[in-house]
Scaffold this motif. Structure first.
Motif, PDB file in Angstrom:
ATOM      1  N   CYS A   1       0.837  -1.187   0.000  1.00 57.40           N
ATOM      2  CA  CYS A   1       0.000   0.000   0.000  1.00 57.40           C
ATOM      3  C   CYS A   1       0.883   1.252   0.000  1.00 57.40           C
ATOM      4  CB  CYS A   1      -0.906   0.016   1.223  1.00 57.40           C
ATOM      5  SG  CYS A   1      -1.880   1.522   1.358  1.00 57.40           S
TER       6      CYS A   1
ATOM      7  N   CYS B   1      -0.325   3.494   3.528  1.00 63.80           N
ATOM      8  CA  CYS B   1       0.002   3.113   4.906  1.00 63.80           C
ATOM      9  C   CYS B   1       1.156   2.112   4.979  1.00 63.80           C
ATOM     10  CB  CYS B   1      -1.236   2.560   5.619  1.00 63.80           C
ATOM     11  SG  CYS B   1      -1.748   0.935   5.025  1.00 63.80           S
TER      12      CYS B   1
ATOM     13  N   THR C   1       1.218  -1.015   4.269  1.00 65.25           N
ATOM     14  CA  THR C   1       0.846  -2.412   4.503  1.00 65.25           C
ATOM     15  C   THR C   1       1.255  -3.276   3.320  1.00 65.25           C
ATOM     16  OG1 THR C   1      -1.042  -1.857   5.885  1.00 65.25           O
ATOM     17  CG2 THR C   1      -1.135  -3.973   4.771  1.00 65.25           C
TER      18      THR C   1
ATOM     19  N   CYS D   1      -6.125  -1.858  -0.417  1.00 65.93           N
ATOM     20  CA  CYS D   1      -5.442  -2.140   0.836  1.00 65.93           C
ATOM     21  C   CYS D   1      -6.459  -2.639   1.862  1.00 65.93           C
ATOM     22  CB  CYS D   1      -4.785  -0.860   1.358  1.00 65.93           C
ATOM     23  SG  CYS D   1      -4.053  -1.067   2.991  1.00 65.93           S
TER      24      CYS D   1
ATOM     25  N   CYS E   1      -6.552   0.371   4.721  1.00 67.56           N
ATOM     26  CA  CYS E   1      -7.041   1.738   4.495  1.00 67.56           C
ATOM     27  C   CYS E   1      -7.779   1.903   3.173  1.00 67.56           C
ATOM     28  CB  CYS E   1      -5.890   2.734   4.597  1.00 67.56           C
ATOM     29  SG  CYS E   1      -4.747   2.660   3.208  1.00 67.56           S
TER      30      CYS E   1
HETATM   31 ZN   LIG Z   1      -3.161   1.019   3.202  1.00 72.29          ZN
END
Ligand SMILES: [Zn+2]
Length: 124
Positions: free
Chosen positions: A71, A74, A76, A89, A92
């Motif tokens: 992502c 964020c 991830t 994601c 988020c």
């Molecule tokens: Zn994210």
């Protein structure tokens, strides 16, 4: 056959890296899951390429390198099942970026009766 030209190139790369007089036992390569290479076909093609040379019987050992979905918002790294892709994601809901997965690298060679020398590079 796409794999045959790749196998030929890989074998040429192996030969460039082999110590003089050594026979190739196996070559380990990395293939990204996004590269359009069929591992079994490539192994088969490699066996055909080395057949009839002093390296006959040499095998190709293939490591698959998965692509990673990360992502951009964020950070991830989304987990996913092989062969499936996530659209967003999981944390988020931002759009995911794809990293890696297009590798096609020669990693290491396993050679037979390689003469021991201190020189790392040789160009016969
Ligand atoms: Zn994210």
């Amino acid at each position: 056959m796409h794999e045959l030209s790749i196998a030929t190139e890989l074998f040429a790369a192996c030969e460039r890296n082999l110590p003089p007089g050594a026979a190739l036992r196996s070559a380990r390569i990395a293939i990204g899951e996004l590269s359009s290479v069929e591992p079994e076909l490539l192994q088969f093609a490699f066996e055909a390429v080395v057949h009839g040379t002093v390296h006959a019987g040499a095998r190709l050992v293939i490591d698959r390198c998965p692509a990673v979905q990360r992502c951009g918002q964020c950070g991830t790294i989304a987990e996913r099942q092989p062969g499936t892709w996530l659209r967003q994601c999981p944390r988020c809901q931002s759009q995911l970026q794809i990293e890696g997965g297009d590798e096609l690298d020669l990693l290491e060679l396993d050679v037979d009766e390689a003469p021991r020398t201190d020189t790392t590079e040789r160009h016969p």
